[in-house]
Design an enzyme around this catalytic site. Structure first.
Site, PDB file in Angstrom:
ATOM      1  N   ARG A   1       0.786  -1.210   0.060  1.00  0.00           N
ATOM      2  CA  ARG A   1       0.114  -0.060   0.113  1.00  0.00           C
ATOM      3  C   ARG A   1       1.071   1.471   0.307  1.00  0.00           C
ATOM      4  O   ARG A   1       1.502   1.055   1.099  1.00  0.00           O
ATOM      5  CB  ARG A   1      -1.047   0.250   1.303  1.00  0.00           C
ATOM      6  CG  ARG A   1      -2.168  -0.736   1.254  1.00  0.00           C
ATOM      7  CD  ARG A   1      -3.240  -0.733  -0.034  1.00  0.00           C
ATOM      8  NE  ARG A   1      -3.950  -1.960  -0.293  1.00  0.00           N
ATOM      9  CZ  ARG A   1      -4.581  -2.530  -0.926  1.00  0.00           C
ATOM     10  NH1 ARG A   1      -3.142  -2.969  -1.880  1.00  0.00           N
ATOM     11  NH2 ARG A   1      -5.425  -3.369  -0.343  1.00  0.00           N
TER      12      ARG A   1
ATOM     13  N   HIS B   1      -0.649  -0.045  -9.654  1.00  0.00           N
ATOM     14  CA  HIS B   1      -1.009  -0.993  -8.945  1.00  0.00           C
ATOM     15  C   HIS B   1      -1.678  -2.404  -9.770  1.00  0.00           C
ATOM     16  O   HIS B   1      -2.964  -2.658  -9.814  1.00  0.00           O
ATOM     17  CB  HIS B   1      -2.574  -0.450  -8.398  1.00  0.00           C
ATOM     18  CG  HIS B   1      -3.042  -1.156  -6.739  1.00  0.00           C
ATOM     19  ND1 HIS B   1      -3.207  -0.743  -6.036  1.00  0.00           N
ATOM     20  CD2 HIS B   1      -3.126  -2.155  -6.573  1.00  0.00           C
ATOM     21  CE1 HIS B   1      -3.435  -1.132  -4.558  1.00  0.00           C
ATOM     22  NE2 HIS B   1      -3.257  -2.579  -4.915  1.00  0.00           N
TER      23      HIS B   1
ATOM     24  N   GLU C   1      -2.412   8.237  -4.791  1.00  0.00           N
ATOM     25  CA  GLU C   1      -3.002   7.102  -5.915  1.00  0.00           C
ATOM     26  C   GLU C   1      -4.795   7.221  -6.582  1.00  0.00           C
ATOM     27  O   GLU C   1      -4.376   7.111  -7.724  1.00  0.00           O
ATOM     28  CB  GLU C   1      -2.748   5.482  -6.300  1.00  0.00           C
ATOM     29  CG  GLU C   1      -3.506   4.248  -5.442  1.00  0.00           C
ATOM     30  CD  GLU C   1      -3.533   3.220  -5.229  1.00  0.00           C
ATOM     31  OE1 GLU C   1      -1.940   2.975  -5.220  1.00  0.00           O
ATOM     32  OE2 GLU C   1      -3.874   2.236  -5.440  1.00  0.00           O
TER      33      GLU C   1
HETATM   34  P1  NAI Z   1      -1.591 -10.941   5.467  1.00  0.00           P
HETATM   35  O1  NAI Z   1      -3.052 -11.125   5.862  1.00  0.00           O
HETATM   36  O2  NAI Z   1      -1.383 -12.742   4.432  1.00  0.00           O
HETATM   37  O3  NAI Z   1       0.142 -10.875   5.414  1.00  0.00           O
HETATM   38  C1  NAI Z   1       0.211  -9.802   5.818  1.00  0.00           C
HETATM   39  C2  NAI Z   1       1.656  -9.959   7.282  1.00  0.00           C
HETATM   40  O4  NAI Z   1       1.436  -8.756   7.438  1.00  0.00           O
HETATM   41  C3  NAI Z   1       1.027 -11.094   7.993  1.00  0.00           C
HETATM   42  O5  NAI Z   1       2.039 -11.473   8.838  1.00  0.00           O
HETATM   43  C4  NAI Z   1       1.015  -9.621   9.624  1.00  0.00           C
HETATM   44  O6  NAI Z   1       1.715 -10.072  10.902  1.00  0.00           O
HETATM   45  C5  NAI Z   1       1.851  -8.532   9.027  1.00  0.00           C
HETATM   46  N1  NAI Z   1       2.318  -7.677   9.972  1.00  0.00           N
HETATM   47  C6  NAI Z   1       1.209  -7.148  10.155  1.00  0.00           C
HETATM   48  N2  NAI Z   1       1.368  -5.230  10.835  1.00  0.00           N
HETATM   49  C7  NAI Z   1       3.011  -5.568  10.452  1.00  0.00           C
HETATM   50  C8  NAI Z   1       4.107  -4.367  10.870  1.00  0.00           C
HETATM   51  N3  NAI Z   1       3.358  -3.459  12.149  1.00  0.00           N
HETATM   52  N4  NAI Z   1       4.908  -4.213  10.549  1.00  0.00           N
HETATM   53  C9  NAI Z   1       5.286  -5.841   9.482  1.00  0.00           C
HETATM   54  N5  NAI Z   1       4.454  -7.085   9.028  1.00  0.00           N
HETATM   55  C10 NAI Z   1       3.463  -6.980   9.466  1.00  0.00           C
HETATM   56  O7  NAI Z   1      -0.999 -10.063   3.946  1.00  0.00           O
HETATM   57  P2  NAI Z   1      -1.003 -10.739   1.858  1.00  0.00           P
HETATM   58  O8  NAI Z   1      -2.002 -11.464   1.616  1.00  0.00           O
HETATM   59  O9  NAI Z   1       0.752 -11.029   2.343  1.00  0.00           O
HETATM   60  O10 NAI Z   1      -0.439  -9.361   1.725  1.00  0.00           O
HETATM   61  C11 NAI Z   1       0.504  -8.487   1.787  1.00  0.00           C
HETATM   62  C12 NAI Z   1      -0.440  -7.131   1.370  1.00  0.00           C
HETATM   63  O11 NAI Z   1      -0.308  -6.910   0.475  1.00  0.00           O
HETATM   64  C13 NAI Z   1      -1.371  -6.868   1.993  1.00  0.00           C
HETATM   65  O12 NAI Z   1      -2.472  -5.899   2.733  1.00  0.00           O
HETATM   66  C14 NAI Z   1      -2.514  -5.748   0.343  1.00  0.00           C
HETATM   67  O13 NAI Z   1      -2.122  -4.583   0.566  1.00  0.00           O
HETATM   68  C15 NAI Z   1      -1.452  -6.035  -0.713  1.00  0.00           C
HETATM   69  N6  NAI Z   1      -1.741  -6.512  -2.005  1.00  0.00           N
HETATM   70  C16 NAI Z   1      -0.868  -5.047  -2.689  1.00  0.00           C
HETATM   71  C17 NAI Z   1      -1.604  -5.978  -4.029  1.00  0.00           C
HETATM   72  C18 NAI Z   1      -1.080  -5.090  -5.224  1.00  0.00           C
HETATM   73  O14 NAI Z   1      -1.994  -5.395  -6.108  1.00  0.00           O
HETATM   74  N7  NAI Z   1      -0.412  -4.319  -5.244  1.00  0.00           N
HETATM   75  C19 NAI Z   1      -2.769  -7.508  -3.819  1.00  0.00           C
HETATM   76  C20 NAI Z   1      -3.072  -8.239  -3.153  1.00  0.00           C
HETATM   77  C21 NAI Z   1      -2.438  -7.268  -1.581  1.00  0.00           C
END
Ligand code: NAI
Length: 345
Positions: A231, A292, A260
């Site tokens: 993000r 994105h 964005e």
């Molecule tokens: P997920 O929920 O599987 O993993 C997120 C991880 O971040 C978790 O392990 C969590 O413990 C950790 N986390 C929480 N707070 C944190 C902090 N303060 N510092 C470090 N780590 C922390 O989510 P997933 O599926 O891996 O997605 C990650 C991110 O990718 C989403 O939140 C979304 O913003 C982004 N995303 C971007 C896309 C794009 O098209 N550019 C598409 C899909 C997701």
């Protein structure tokens, strides 16, 4: 017949939804406009509203939907920082697509990294112009470099596997470390100071907003490559630009940008971009911006449509129960009613 109004839809969104929707008793209405306080009235008469990452689902919008009788907000994405889930609680249920293709995002991050360090974007432009000079295209090996991964959820862990395939050393920071893995977890300070490459894979929360700011950049290695496919607001873009101008940051690869919402996903060529910061970043030779796009694979679009349709059907045919419901209490398990009542409220 369940009526669903979609906001912020593009041509590539529709085929998969039309395919899955046709199999069920659902009527889709696709709008191109984004959801906000000015456009929420268009949802009047709908049972469900389907939104994407840059729709502004704030308290005022939610209150209006509630008054219209909208029962469900179906996010066709994983992240939900654009939804005031606290305001929705008790009024409108919120469901999302927790995973559709973590590979799509992790692979895009890897594509950006390779493009940047091997100067593929520059070579592509040159050879199209029959310029076969190699001057200025010297890259560096990924093998043996240290990559710091912030957030080791679904996407972060796949990105780690890809990096290991290149022979990179991986360190990571996550307040909730994944169990049963051989990931070397370190604190953020150590990650910033040891990493040649830093990739952000955590959600946007109050804790992670501007996790990369001026002070973080100060602690990084000179020449660090920063990747953000999560993000935009994880990075203070002004501090990033200063770090680039100071030659501290070696390269930045951005699939997301804090401001964005009114820019990405649209063709702005031929227009003057009213965002000095983004214009300046894009003008830098060591910055690559994609708009994105990380999620955009056939597999991801198909999974998004299937899970969103399943979420809607589950909610309407299963007495409001949907496994992918979320609320602001969900991460405090003992406080979310879902574990007892199968619904968040
Ligand atoms: P997920 O929920 O599987 O993993 C997120 C991880 O971040 C978790 O392990 C969590 O413990 C950790 N986390 C929480 N707070 C944190 C902090 N303060 N510092 C470090 N780590 C922390 O989510 P997933 O599926 O891996 O997605 C990650 C991110 O990718 C989403 O939140 C979304 O913003 C982004 N995303 C971007 C896309 C794009 O098209 N550019 C598409 C899909 C997701």
């Amino acid at each position: 017949m369940i009526s669903v109004t979609f906001y912020d839809t593009k041509a590539y969104d529709r085929p998969a939804f039309e395919q899955y929707g046709a199999l069920h008793d659902i009527r889709f209405r696709f709008l191109e406009t984004k959801l906000n306080e000015d456009t929420v009235d268009l949802a009047s008469g709908s049972d469900c509203v389907c939104v994407f990452v840059n729709d502004a689902v704030n308290a005022a919008v939610i209150d209006k939907m509630y008054r219209f009788g909208v029962k469900l907000i179906a996010l066709r994405c994983a992240g939900y920082n654009n939804v005031d889930i606290r305001a929705a609680y008790g009024k409108v249920h919120v469901v999302h697509v927790p995973a559709y293709s973590p590979y799509s995002v992790a692979e895009h991050a890897a594509a950006l990294l390779l493009t940047s360090v091997r100067r593929i974007h520059k070579a592509y432009n040159r050879t199209r112009d029959f310029n076969f000079s190699l001057n200025g295209l010297t890259g560096f090996d990924l093998h043996g470099k240290t990559v710091g991964v912030v957030g080791t959820g679904k996407i972060g862990r796949i990105f780690i596997d890809i990096c290991r395939g290149f022979g990179m050393n991986v360190i990571a920071y996550d307040p909730f470390p994944a169990s049963g893995t051989n990931i070397e977890y370190v604190d953020l300070d150590e990650l910033f100071s040891r990493s040649d490459i830093i990739s952000l894979h955590c959600p946007l929360t109050e804790q992670t907003r501007h996790i990369v700011d001026a002070s973080a950049i100060e602690r990084m290695k000179k020449g660090v490559v920063i990747l953000n496919t999560s993000r935009g607001a994880l990075i203070d873009a002004e501090a990033l630009l200063e770090g680039i101008k100071a030659r501290k940051i070696g390269a930045a690869c951005l699939d997301v940008y804090e401001e964005e919402a009114d820019i990405f996903f649209e063709d702005r060529s031929g227009h003057i971009l009213n965002d000095e910061l983004l214009s300046r970043l894009i003008s830098m030779p060591n910055v690559i911006v994609t708009s994105h796009q990380a999620f955009l694979t056939q597999e991801a679009l198909s999974n998004i449509a299937q899970t969103t349709v399943d979420n809607i059907l589950s909610y309407y045919n299963n007495d409001g129960v949907c496994d992918n419901e979320l609320c602001y209490r969900c991460d405090r398990i003992e406080q979310c009613k879902k574990s007892r009542n199968k619904r968040c409220f």
